[in-house]
Design a protein around this motif. Structure first.
Motif, short mmCIF file in Angstrom:
data_model
loop_
_atom_site.label_atom_id
_atom_site.label_comp_id
_atom_site.label_asym_id
_atom_site.label_seq_id
_atom_site.Cartn_x
_atom_site.Cartn_y
_atom_site.Cartn_z
N LEU A 1 2.96 -43.84 -23.70
CA LEU A 1 4.01 -43.19 -22.92
C LEU A 1 5.16 -44.14 -22.62
CD1 LEU A 1 1.85 -41.16 -20.36
CD2 LEU A 1 3.02 -40.30 -22.40
N GLN A 2 4.84 -45.40 -22.37
CA GLN A 2 5.87 -46.38 -22.03
C GLN A 2 6.88 -46.55 -23.16
OE1 GLN A 2 4.38 -50.30 -21.13
NE2 GLN A 2 6.15 -50.83 -19.87
N SER A 3 6.46 -46.25 -24.39
CA SER A 3 7.35 -46.38 -25.55
C SER A 3 8.51 -45.39 -25.51
CB SER A 3 6.56 -46.16 -26.85
OG SER A 3 5.51 -47.08 -26.97
N PHE A 4 8.45 -44.41 -24.61
CA PHE A 4 9.46 -43.36 -24.56
C PHE A 4 10.26 -43.37 -23.26
CE2 PHE A 4 6.06 -42.20 -27.35
CZ PHE A 4 6.69 -41.66 -28.46
N VAL A 5 10.13 -44.43 -22.49
CA VAL A 5 10.73 -44.45 -21.15
C VAL A 5 12.04 -45.21 -21.08
CG1 VAL A 5 10.37 -45.23 -18.79
CG2 VAL A 5 8.48 -44.18 -20.03
N GLY A 6 12.16 -46.31 -21.81
CA GLY A 6 13.36 -47.14 -21.70
C GLY A 6 13.27 -48.07 -20.51
N ASP A 7 14.42 -48.39 -19.92
CA ASP A 7 14.47 -49.40 -18.85
C ASP A 7 14.36 -48.82 -17.44
OD1 ASP A 7 14.83 -51.40 -20.74
OD2 ASP A 7 17.02 -51.16 -20.74
N VAL A 8 14.33 -47.51 -17.29
CA VAL A 8 14.26 -46.91 -15.97
C VAL A 8 12.92 -47.25 -15.31
CG1 VAL A 8 13.27 -44.74 -16.81
CG2 VAL A 8 14.57 -44.75 -14.70
N PRO A 9 12.89 -47.48 -13.99
CA PRO A 9 11.60 -47.68 -13.30
C PRO A 9 10.70 -46.46 -13.56
CG PRO A 9 13.39 -48.32 -11.85
CD PRO A 9 14.03 -47.68 -13.05
N ASP B 1 7.97 -36.30 -25.16
CA ASP B 1 9.25 -35.62 -25.32
C ASP B 1 9.89 -35.30 -23.98
OD1 ASP B 1 9.40 -35.67 -28.06
OD2 ASP B 1 8.47 -33.71 -28.36
N ALA B 2 9.07 -34.94 -22.98
CA ALA B 2 9.61 -34.68 -21.65
C ALA B 2 10.17 -35.96 -21.03
CB ALA B 2 8.53 -34.08 -20.76
N LEU B 3 9.53 -37.10 -21.28
CA LEU B 3 10.02 -38.38 -20.77
C LEU B 3 11.36 -38.74 -21.40
CD1 LEU B 3 6.68 -40.40 -20.69
CD2 LEU B 3 8.05 -39.72 -18.71
N THR B 4 11.51 -38.45 -22.67
CA THR B 4 12.80 -38.69 -23.34
C THR B 4 13.88 -37.79 -22.73
OG1 THR B 4 11.68 -39.29 -25.40
CG2 THR B 4 14.00 -38.64 -25.56
N TYR B 5 13.53 -36.53 -22.48
CA TYR B 5 14.47 -35.59 -21.88
C TYR B 5 14.89 -36.05 -20.48
CZ TYR B 5 16.37 -30.98 -20.57
OH TYR B 5 17.18 -29.95 -20.16
N ALA B 6 13.97 -36.68 -19.76
CA ALA B 6 14.23 -37.12 -18.38
C ALA B 6 15.40 -38.09 -18.29
CB ALA B 6 12.98 -37.76 -17.78
N ALA B 7 15.67 -38.84 -19.35
CA ALA B 7 16.73 -39.85 -19.32
C ALA B 7 18.11 -39.24 -19.08
CB ALA B 7 16.72 -40.65 -20.62
N ARG B 8 18.30 -37.97 -19.45
CA ARG B 8 19.63 -37.36 -19.30
C ARG B 8 20.03 -37.18 -17.84
NH1 ARG B 8 19.81 -31.80 -22.20
NH2 ARG B 8 19.12 -33.19 -23.87
N PHE B 9 19.08 -37.29 -16.92
CA PHE B 9 19.39 -37.16 -15.50
C PHE B 9 19.76 -38.49 -14.85
CE2 PHE B 9 16.41 -33.73 -16.57
CZ PHE B 9 17.18 -32.64 -16.19
N PRO C 1 17.93 -41.09 -13.93
CA PRO C 1 17.11 -41.08 -12.72
C PRO C 1 16.97 -42.45 -12.05
CG PRO C 1 15.71 -41.04 -14.66
CD PRO C 1 17.13 -40.93 -15.15
N ALA C 2 16.69 -42.41 -10.76
CA ALA C 2 16.35 -43.62 -10.02
C ALA C 2 14.96 -44.08 -10.39
CB ALA C 2 16.43 -43.35 -8.51
N ALA C 3 14.08 -43.14 -10.70
CA ALA C 3 12.71 -43.44 -11.12
C ALA C 3 12.15 -42.22 -11.83
CB ALA C 3 11.84 -43.81 -9.93
N VAL C 4 11.20 -42.46 -12.71
CA VAL C 4 10.49 -41.39 -13.41
C VAL C 4 9.00 -41.59 -13.17
CG1 VAL C 4 9.93 -40.34 -15.63
CG2 VAL C 4 12.26 -41.15 -15.20
N ILE C 5 8.33 -40.52 -12.76
CA ILE C 5 6.89 -40.56 -12.54
C ILE C 5 6.26 -39.41 -13.30
CG2 ILE C 5 5.03 -40.50 -10.82
CD1 ILE C 5 7.25 -41.20 -8.72
N ASP C 6 5.34 -39.73 -14.21
CA ASP C 6 4.62 -38.66 -14.89
C ASP C 6 3.22 -38.56 -14.31
OD1 ASP C 6 2.48 -39.76 -16.86
OD2 ASP C 6 4.22 -41.01 -17.30
N ILE C 7 2.71 -37.34 -14.29
CA ILE C 7 1.42 -37.05 -13.68
C ILE C 7 0.61 -36.26 -14.68
CG2 ILE C 7 0.28 -36.10 -11.64
CD1 ILE C 7 4.01 -36.11 -11.55
N ALA C 8 -0.60 -36.75 -15.02
CA ALA C 8 -1.34 -36.12 -16.09
C ALA C 8 -2.84 -36.33 -15.96
CB ALA C 8 -0.86 -36.67 -17.45
N THR C 9 -3.59 -35.29 -16.27
CA THR C 9 -5.04 -35.41 -16.47
C THR C 9 -5.21 -35.94 -17.89
OG1 THR C 9 -5.00 -33.08 -17.15
CG2 THR C 9 -5.68 -33.55 -14.89
#
Length: 497
Positions: free
Chosen positions: A436-444, A343-351, A353-361
């Motif tokens: 996770l990739q299913s929620f990213v779209g075309d952004v790097p 859900d946070a990755l989907t929200y990220a699209a509104r910015f 972005p030039a790139a999106v990086i998620d960081i997770a244990t």
């Protein structure tokens, strides 16, 4: 802790007043006539000092040396990796209550990266967690002088970056190390809000009602079994023109993970307070950005909640609707990190972005694959992957690229939803990344699985602050890249005749 960079020849170092003087001695050291050189040369000749990184000779009250204590410290080839390994061997010495002022001096000109490596290693070796240990001895060390025989201006940029990086890493370690009752989602939100006191940083906090209004059904599902209200943290650092697209960092913020209804075994479950290591790294990056103020725009998103097993908790087989509109069959409630992240990755699209990086244990499978040395890197974009690999190497915070073949997503198919939240055991770190990739779209996009690198177990149990170093080096390189591209594109002026 205060750091300073200073030109110190070996005679100057001998006269420098401090509690502890550390002399980094590399292979091929050639003694001169000064007291320190003579002492080090004799120790090497007599076999009392080995130059292998980390080998040391402690001395006390040496005539002609102003410091009370002196450590001759071997640093092998004298490169950044050897310097870091050497300085880390000083741990117990640096934590002595009587050691408040330290001078760390290079016996010869420092190679590129060595000054930064020394600063980071010294901070790491002297770190003490005290927040919930009121009777513990706090870090006595308050001032560190890094001495180089020459090339001060060359060393200054990496010194400044490393001092800021130390502030960020220690902020990340502080919040990851805190027990879950001292690092609730609300308190994580407060930590983010405190960062907004720094110039250039803004913070917005979303509670359960706002998250529900946004349609973040996957995030809400994970949080619904806990009495602690969730927080969705939105941080912004504006260091460039508004027209410049930001980099978005998304950090997994599970402040405690029981596994939910798919309950974890009791052994070592206490370490699940570290499951917000991704969120802690985002906080740490923003703390470092506040010091350096680079010309880049960065957004930090942290979905923070607990994963608990009460009567309201989500159940295996439940189907929820994510913010993207995709439905998810939750086959395992212990695969919750990907649910809050999607859900946070989907929200990220509104910015935009030039790139999106998620960081997770995110997965134990990544620990099995890579251990605790390298973080797992998954990326949809080759250029972004290369930049992150290079940043990790520069920061001595390495990662390793893993595959993202489309065939790995086959196991995520569901008879009852658009996709399931887990596949089989095989390739578990990869199938999590495919989810996770299913929620990213075309952004790097890149995903860093830090399950093996965010904390250590056993006698050294505690957060590492990784991958703050990797992320900060990537952002600093990105900040300089637009300016370089503009210069390359600018028309060349003809020379006057």
């Amino acid at each position: 802790m205060n750091f300073e960079l200073k030109t110190l020849s070996l005679p100057d170092a001998a006269a420098h007043k401090c509690d502890l003087l550390v002399l980094l001695v590399p292979d091929g050291f050639k003694p001169q006539a000064d007291a320190l050189s003579v002492l080090a040369g004799r120790a090497i000749k007599d076999g009392d000092l080995e130059l292998k990184p980390g080998k040391l000779l402690p001395l006390y009250g040496v005539p002609g040396i102003a410091a009370r204590r002196l450590v001759l410290l071997g640093c092998g080839k004298g490169n950044a990796q050897a310097v870091r390994q050497a300085v880390q061997a000083l741990g117990a010495t640096l934590k002595a209550p009587s050691v408040r002022r330290v001078a760390l001096v290079f016996a010869r000109d420092a190679e590129a990266g060595c000054v930064g490596a020394a600063v980071r290693a010294l901070a790491d070796a002297s770190y003490v967690y005290t927040t919930t240990k009121p009777k513990a001895d706090a870090r006595a060390l308050s001032r560190v002088t890094v001495g180089v025989p020459g090339g001060l201006e060359t060393a200054r940029p990496e010194f400044s970056i490393s001092v800021a990086l130390v502030a960020g890493i220690e902020y990340a370690r502080e919040w990851a190390n805190r027990p879950a009752n001292h690092a609730t989602p609300t308190l994580v939100g407060d930590a983010a809000k405190a960062l907004a006191k720094h110039a250039g940083i803004q913070c917005k906090l979303h509670g359960p009602a706002q998250v529900a209004k946004l349609g973040m059904g996957a995030f809400l599902a994970v949080a619904q079994g806990s009495e602690q209200p969730l927080r969705f943290v939105e941080l912004r650092y504006d260091g460039a023109a508004r027209s410049q697209a930001p980099v978005v960092l998304v950090g997994k913020g599970i402040t405690f993970d029981t596994g939910g209804i798919s309950l974890k075994p009791a052994a070592e479950m206490d370490e699940m307070k570290f499951d917000m290591g991704g969120a802690a790294s985002v906080l740490g990056v923003f703390r470092a950005l506040a010091e350096l103020r680079p010309a880049i725009n960065v957004v930090g998103l942290i979905p923070a909640c607990e994963n608990m097993p009460d009567g309201r908790a989500v159940k295996p087989g439940d189907v929820v609707t994510s913010m993207s509109g995709q439905t998810i069959e939750i086959l395992n409630t212990d695969a919750e990190g990907r649910l809050v992240l999607c859900d946070a990755l989907t929200y990220a699209a509104r910015f935009k972005p030039a790139a999106v990086i998620d960081i997770a244990t995110l997965t134990g499978a990544c620990v099995v694959a890579l251990g605790g040395l390298r973080s797992g890197l998954f990326a949809s974009d080759d250029e972004l992957a290369g930049q992150l690999m290079a940043a990790g190497d520069a920061a001595q915070d390495p990662c390793w690229r893993m595959p993202l073949d489309d065939e790995y997503a086959e196991g995520l198919k569901s008879n009852f939803a658009d996709l399931a939240n887990v596949a089989g055991r095989a390739g578990g770190a990869i199938t999590a990344a495919k989810f996770l990739q299913s929620f990213v779209g075309d952004v790097p996009w890149a995903h860093l699985d830090i399950a093996g690198t965010a904390w250590k177990s056993g006698a050294a149990k505690g957060a590492t602050g990784r991958p703050v170093g990797l992320l900060l080096h990537y952002l600093l390189a990105s900040a300089s890249a637009p300016a370089a591209k503009r210069r390359a594109a600018a028309p060349r002026r003809a020379r006057a005749a």
